[in-house]
Design a protein around this motif. Structure first.
Motif, PDB file in Angstrom:
ATOM      1  N   UNK A  27      -8.363  -8.026  -7.317  1.00 19.44           N
ATOM      2  CA  UNK A  27      -7.368  -7.559  -8.267  1.00 19.44           C
ATOM      3  C   UNK A  27      -7.850  -6.291  -8.963  1.00 19.44           C
ATOM      4  N   UNK A  28      -9.127  -6.270  -9.320  1.00 20.40           N
ATOM      5  CA  UNK A  28      -9.684  -5.089  -9.984  1.00 20.40           C
ATOM      6  C   UNK A  28      -9.665  -3.877  -9.042  1.00 20.40           C
ATOM      7  N   UNK A  29      -9.964  -4.140  -7.771  1.00 20.05           N
ATOM      8  CA  UNK A  29      -9.979  -3.067  -6.761  1.00 20.05           C
ATOM      9  C   UNK A  29      -8.597  -2.443  -6.634  1.00 20.05           C
ATOM     10  N   UNK A  30      -7.571  -3.289  -6.440  1.00 14.87           N
ATOM     11  CA  UNK A  30      -6.214  -2.763  -6.240  1.00 14.87           C
ATOM     12  C   UNK A  30      -5.664  -2.149  -7.524  1.00 14.87           C
ATOM     13  N   UNK A  31      -6.095  -2.677  -8.670  1.00 16.34           N
ATOM     14  CA  UNK A  31      -5.682  -2.095  -9.943  1.00 16.34           C
ATOM     15  C   UNK A  31      -6.189  -0.657 -10.061  1.00 16.34           C
ATOM     16  N   UNK A  32      -7.437  -0.439  -9.608  1.00 12.82           N
ATOM     17  CA  UNK A  32      -8.000   0.914  -9.692  1.00 12.82           C
ATOM     18  C   UNK A  32      -7.262   1.882  -8.759  1.00 12.82           C
ATOM     19  N   UNK A  33      -6.802   1.363  -7.604  1.00 11.33           N
ATOM     20  CA  UNK A  33      -6.029   2.206  -6.680  1.00 11.33           C
ATOM     21  C   UNK A  33      -4.710   2.615  -7.341  1.00 11.33           C
ATOM     22  N   UNK A  34      -4.083   1.665  -8.025  1.00 11.40           N
ATOM     23  CA  UNK A  34      -2.800   1.936  -8.681  1.00 11.40           C
ATOM     24  C   UNK A  34      -2.980   2.940  -9.817  1.00 11.40           C
ATOM     25  N   UNK A  35      -4.014   2.723 -10.639  1.00  9.83           N
ATOM     26  CA  UNK A  35      -4.216   3.579 -11.809  1.00  9.83           C
ATOM     27  C   UNK A  35      -4.646   4.986 -11.401  1.00  9.83           C
ATOM     28  N   UNK A  90       3.243  -7.875  -2.793  1.00  8.53           N
ATOM     29  CA  UNK A  90       4.072  -8.521  -1.774  1.00  8.53           C
ATOM     30  C   UNK A  90       3.969  -7.719  -0.469  1.00  8.53           C
ATOM     31  N   UNK A  91       3.752  -8.418   0.634  1.00  3.80           N
ATOM     32  CA  UNK A  91       3.676  -7.757   1.938  1.00  3.80           C
ATOM     33  C   UNK A  91       5.067  -7.314   2.385  1.00  3.80           C
ATOM     34  N   UNK A  92       5.245  -6.003   2.601  1.00  5.09           N
ATOM     35  CA  UNK A  92       6.498  -5.513   3.180  1.00  5.09           C
ATOM     36  C   UNK A  92       6.362  -5.312   4.689  1.00  5.09           C
ATOM     37  N   UNK A  93       5.078  -5.174   5.138  1.00  4.26           N
ATOM     38  CA  UNK A  93       4.840  -5.028   6.575  1.00  4.26           C
ATOM     39  C   UNK A  93       3.395  -5.447   6.857  1.00  4.26           C
ATOM     40  N   UNK A  94       3.203  -6.172   7.972  1.00  3.80           N
ATOM     41  CA  UNK A  94       1.861  -6.444   8.497  1.00  3.80           C
ATOM     42  C   UNK A  94       1.900  -6.215   9.993  1.00  3.80           C
ATOM     43  N   UNK A 141      -0.806   1.142   1.183  1.00  6.81           N
ATOM     44  CA  UNK A 141      -1.204   0.781   2.540  1.00  6.81           C
ATOM     45  C   UNK A 141      -2.640   0.255   2.504  1.00  6.81           C
ATOM     46  N   UNK A 142      -2.853  -0.897   3.109  1.00  4.25           N
ATOM     47  CA  UNK A 142      -4.206  -1.436   3.207  1.00  4.25           C
ATOM     48  C   UNK A 142      -4.607  -1.625   4.653  1.00  4.25           C
ATOM     49  N   UNK A 143      -5.841  -1.280   4.979  1.00  3.78           N
ATOM     50  CA  UNK A 143      -6.375  -1.504   6.328  1.00  3.78           C
ATOM     51  C   UNK A 143      -7.604  -2.392   6.197  1.00  3.78           C
ATOM     52  N   UNK A 144      -7.594  -3.489   6.944  1.00  6.56           N
ATOM     53  CA  UNK A 144      -8.694  -4.454   6.838  1.00  6.56           C
ATOM     54  C   UNK A 144      -9.380  -4.633   8.183  1.00  6.56           C
ATOM     55  N   UNK A 145     -10.691  -4.750   8.155  1.00  4.63           N
ATOM     56  CA  UNK A 145     -11.485  -5.032   9.355  1.00  4.63           C
ATOM     57  C   UNK A 145     -12.167  -6.386   9.173  1.00  4.63           C
ATOM     58  N   UNK A 146     -12.078  -7.209  10.189  1.00  8.60           N
ATOM     59  CA  UNK A 146     -12.776  -8.498  10.138  1.00  8.60           C
ATOM     60  C   UNK A 146     -14.272  -8.268  10.374  1.00  8.60           C
ATOM     61  N   UNK A 189     -11.965  -3.927   3.388  1.00  8.33           N
ATOM     62  CA  UNK A 189     -10.672  -3.239   3.321  1.00  8.33           C
ATOM     63  C   UNK A 189     -10.756  -1.900   2.603  1.00  8.33           C
ATOM     64  N   UNK A 190      -9.742  -1.086   2.886  1.00 10.42           N
ATOM     65  CA  UNK A 190      -9.482   0.130   2.124  1.00 10.42           C
ATOM     66  C   UNK A 190      -8.005   0.113   1.741  1.00 10.42           C
ATOM     67  N   UNK A 191      -7.682   0.833   0.668  1.00  9.08           N
ATOM     68  CA  UNK A 191      -6.283   0.866   0.220  1.00  9.08           C
ATOM     69  C   UNK A 191      -5.937   2.265  -0.253  1.00  9.08           C
ATOM     70  N   UNK A 192      -4.686   2.702   0.052  1.00  5.25           N
ATOM     71  CA  UNK A 192      -4.231   4.039  -0.333  1.00  5.25           C
ATOM     72  C   UNK A 192      -2.794   3.952  -0.843  1.00  5.25           C
TER      73      UNK A 192
END
Length: 375
Positions: free
Chosen positions: A39-47, A2-6, A87-92, A71-74
């Motif tokens: 989903x697999x990408x963000x799952x790996x960040x969480x784990x 869920x987005x808490x901030x964009x 936190x995710x940062x995305x570049x178009x 994107x990158x996620x931390x």
């Protein structure tokens, strides 16, 4: 998820107002085909609890278009090291990917053009060689054929003279008839062989016109026969050739280019068969369907693996091994048939040989003329 901030850049890049995004899940915004990887990408960040980068996926713009993001996620942790959020940062990267795709297409087109030019040069060299050989054979065989006719007439006169002057008052010798029978049989053999050589030379010279750029209306079967003469010696001991020619009207085409297609498909069929057994059969079938001429090459080789069937016309693809195949032959065939506004396709049920079908329009000249007027 869920987005808490964009950031405000979301509106600039994807068109949605911040209020439309904040408090909502990211899942509906991601392209369905890319969602499992996301989903697999963000799952790996969480784990792992570590930053990860460089996943690419499509996100829906407010106007319905799909935009590519990288994107990158931390994990965002509190003072005790507990993860509170991510936190995710995305570049178009949509424009960059489009440029890369365009470059890849240009590169593919360039490679295809290079392979076509290389093959065309080879075929032109082959044409010059065949034409030269045909010319060198044609001169002496012409002299032989001419003198053979003179010999026939002279021997017939000699036989008449013997019967009239030498044997008129004597009983005819048994050896006389035997000698002239041998001579007559020899004459027939020489005549048959000479005619065969003349026919081969004629077909070689016809095949050698590979660089003709002029559109011609021809009998498609003549082109097939010209090609078969060229490879006759190569297949005569190992390949049984079956000709199932139907009634096909004269075809408007570039004959030399089609000869090149026929040659490649026949050689491929022979190589496929002999790679697995000592002898086999190639059937050439022709027929007329609507406004198209159809030519099929059917071999009883091992067939083409299903996983390779969709790749066989790609430039550079070959299963023949190093030093045997270049992967150019079928891609050249594909391009030539496409230039004739036709289609070439391959069918190969597992273990049941292969069938290559060529369909080309009867009136290519008319099609090209209409295309030119349309432009």
């Amino acid at each position: 998820g869920i987005f808490s901030y964009v950031s405000p850049n979301w509106t600039e890049i994807l068109g949605h107002e911040i209020s439309e995004i904040q408090g909502k899940s990211f899942i509906p915004l991601v392209h369905p085909d890319d969602l499992p990887a996301c989903m697999k990408f963000f799952e790996s960040v969480i784990i792992q609890g570590k930053k990860r980068s460089n996943i690419e996926y499509r996100v829906k713009h407010k106007d319905g278009r799909w935009r590519w993001h990288r994107s990158s996620a931390s994990p965002l942790k509190d003072k005790d090291g507990k993860t509170e959020a991510f936190i995710g940062i995305a570049h178009d990267v949509t424009e960059m990917k489009q440029v890369m795709e365009d470059l890849e297409k240009i590169n593919r087109d360039l490679k295809e053009t290079q392979t076509q030019l290389a093959q065309s040069e080879k075929m032109a060299s082959l044409g010059q060689l065949v034409a030269g050989v045909a010319h060198e054979i044609n001169t002496p065989i012409g002299a032989v054929n001419s003198m053979l006719d003179t010999l026939f007439r002279t021997l017939n006169r000699l036989k008449d003279m013997c019967q009239r002057d030498i044997l008129k008052d004597q009983q005819q010798s048994p050896g006389y008839d035997a000698a002239f029978t041998i001579i007559s049989d020899a004459e027939n053999v020489i005549k048959s062989g000479t005619d065969r050589v003349i026919d081969i030379v004629t077909r070689l010279r016809s095949f050698a016109r590979l660089d003709e750029a002029e559109l011609k209306t021809v009998d498609i079967h003549k082109g097939l026969e010209d090609t078969l003469v060229l490879i006759h010696n190569e297949i005569k001991h190992s390949i049984t050739l079956v000709k199932d020619y139907g009634r096909v009207p004269p075809v408007s085409c570039y004959p030399g280019q089609l000869n090149q297609v026929f040659l490649n498909l026949l050689i491929n069929g022979k190589q496929a068969i002999l790679a697995h057994k000592e002898k086999g059969t190639i059937t050439i079938k022709t027929f007329h369907r609507k406004d198209h001429a159809v030519i099929q090459f059917i071999d009883d080789g091992p067939g083409i693996p299903t996983e390779n069937l969709h790749k066989i016309f790609d430039p550079g693809f070959t299963t023949k091994g190093v030093g045997v195949g270049t992967g150019l032959g079928l891609s050249i065939c594909y391009q030539i048939v496409k230039n004739h506004r036709g289609e070439i396709r391959a069918e190969s049920p597992p273990g049941q040989g292969s069938t290559f079908t060529i369909e080309i329009p009867i009136d290519l000249g008319g099609i090209l003329e209409r295309e030119e007027k349309g432009n």
